[in-house]
Design a protein around this motif. Structure first.
Motif, short mmCIF file in Angstrom:
data_model
loop_
_atom_site.label_atom_id
_atom_site.label_comp_id
_atom_site.label_asym_id
_atom_site.label_seq_id
_atom_site.Cartn_x
_atom_site.Cartn_y
_atom_site.Cartn_z
N GLY A 7 0.77 -1.22 0.00
CA GLY A 7 0.00 0.00 0.00
C GLY A 7 0.81 1.28 0.00
O GLY A 7 0.25 2.37 -0.09
N GLY A 8 2.12 1.16 0.11
CA GLY A 8 2.94 2.36 0.07
C GLY A 8 2.98 2.95 -1.32
O GLY A 8 2.50 2.36 -2.29
N GLY A 9 3.56 4.14 -1.41
CA GLY A 9 3.67 4.79 -2.70
C GLY A 9 3.99 6.25 -2.57
O GLY A 9 4.39 6.72 -1.50
N LEU A 10 3.82 6.97 -3.67
CA LEU A 10 4.08 8.40 -3.72
C LEU A 10 2.75 9.13 -3.70
O LEU A 10 1.84 8.80 -4.47
CB LEU A 10 4.84 8.73 -5.00
CG LEU A 10 5.08 10.21 -5.31
CD1 LEU A 10 5.96 10.85 -4.24
CD2 LEU A 10 5.71 10.36 -6.70
N VAL A 11 2.64 10.12 -2.82
CA VAL A 11 1.42 10.88 -2.69
C VAL A 11 1.76 12.34 -2.40
O VAL A 11 2.82 12.62 -1.82
CB VAL A 11 0.53 10.29 -1.56
CG1 VAL A 11 1.21 10.40 -0.21
CG2 VAL A 11 -0.84 10.91 -1.54
N GLN A 12 0.91 13.24 -2.82
CA GLN A 12 1.13 14.65 -2.54
C GLN A 12 0.74 14.98 -1.11
O GLN A 12 -0.12 14.30 -0.50
CB GLN A 12 0.32 15.51 -3.50
CG GLN A 12 0.85 15.50 -4.93
CD GLN A 12 0.14 16.50 -5.81
OE1 GLN A 12 -1.04 16.81 -5.62
NE2 GLN A 12 0.84 17.02 -6.81
N ALA A 13 1.33 16.01 -0.58
CA ALA A 13 0.97 16.47 0.76
C ALA A 13 -0.53 16.73 0.83
O ALA A 13 -1.12 17.29 -0.10
CB ALA A 13 1.74 17.73 1.11
N GLY A 14 -1.13 16.30 1.94
CA GLY A 14 -2.57 16.42 2.09
C GLY A 14 -3.34 15.20 1.64
O GLY A 14 -4.54 15.07 1.92
N GLY A 15 -2.66 14.30 0.95
CA GLY A 15 -3.31 13.10 0.43
C GLY A 15 -3.40 11.99 1.47
O GLY A 15 -3.04 12.17 2.64
N SER A 16 -3.88 10.84 1.01
CA SER A 16 -4.10 9.69 1.89
C SER A 16 -3.53 8.41 1.29
O SER A 16 -3.43 8.28 0.06
CB SER A 16 -5.60 9.49 2.14
OG SER A 16 -6.18 10.61 2.75
N LEU A 17 -3.18 7.50 2.16
CA LEU A 17 -2.78 6.16 1.77
C LEU A 17 -3.26 5.20 2.84
O LEU A 17 -3.38 5.57 4.01
CB LEU A 17 -1.26 6.03 1.66
CG LEU A 17 -0.54 6.58 0.44
CD1 LEU A 17 0.97 6.47 0.62
CD2 LEU A 17 -0.97 5.85 -0.82
N ARG A 18 -3.52 3.95 2.42
CA ARG A 18 -3.83 2.92 3.40
C ARG A 18 -2.82 1.80 3.26
O ARG A 18 -2.72 1.17 2.18
CB ARG A 18 -5.23 2.36 3.24
CG ARG A 18 -5.58 1.42 4.39
CD ARG A 18 -7.03 0.94 4.37
NE ARG A 18 -7.21 -0.25 3.57
CZ ARG A 18 -8.15 -1.17 3.78
NH1 ARG A 18 -8.99 -1.03 4.79
NH2 ARG A 18 -8.28 -2.21 2.98
#
Length: 122
Positions: A7-18
């Protein structure tokens, strides 16, 4: 016990990941689950923990933004991360402590996953 995170990855600030973690090899009745992270050149740090009875504990830096949960029937564990910040960038690990109560310290956890990279861009 083998633990595998995903579930990891690259996301912009303010975003979400599970993040997810699946355990195999034995049932984890009574076990405590911890999530830790390690950024480059930094010590591994506690993020969140959940006991068999669903009692949760969070680091101050993630409180209100991250939620830890578990599905005991499936031996699955989750870390929902919201309002992500660049300082959350790290390799995230799930860990199992098969005895006693949950802990904020890494040392008592006796099984660890291989980690999943989370990168938050500004």
């Amino acid at each position: 016990v083998q633990l595998v995170e995903s579930g990891g990855g690259l996301v912009q600030a303010g975003g979400s990941l599970r993040l997810s973690c699946v355990a195999s090899g034995r049932m984890l009745s009574g076990s405590n689950i911890g999530w830790f992270r390690q950024a480059p050149a930094k010590e591994r740090e506690f993020v969140a923990a959940i006991s068999w009875s669903m009692t949760t504990n969070y680091a101050d830096s993630v409180k209100g933004r991250f939620t830890v949960s578990r599905d005991n029937e499936k031996n699955m564990f989750y870390l929902q991360m919201s309002s992500l910040k660049p300082e959350d960038t790290a390799v995230y690990y799930c860990a199992v402590k098969t005895y006693g109560t949950s802990s904020n310290s890494a040392a008592p956890y006796n099984y660890w996953g291989q980690g999943t990279q989370v990168t938050v861009s500004a």
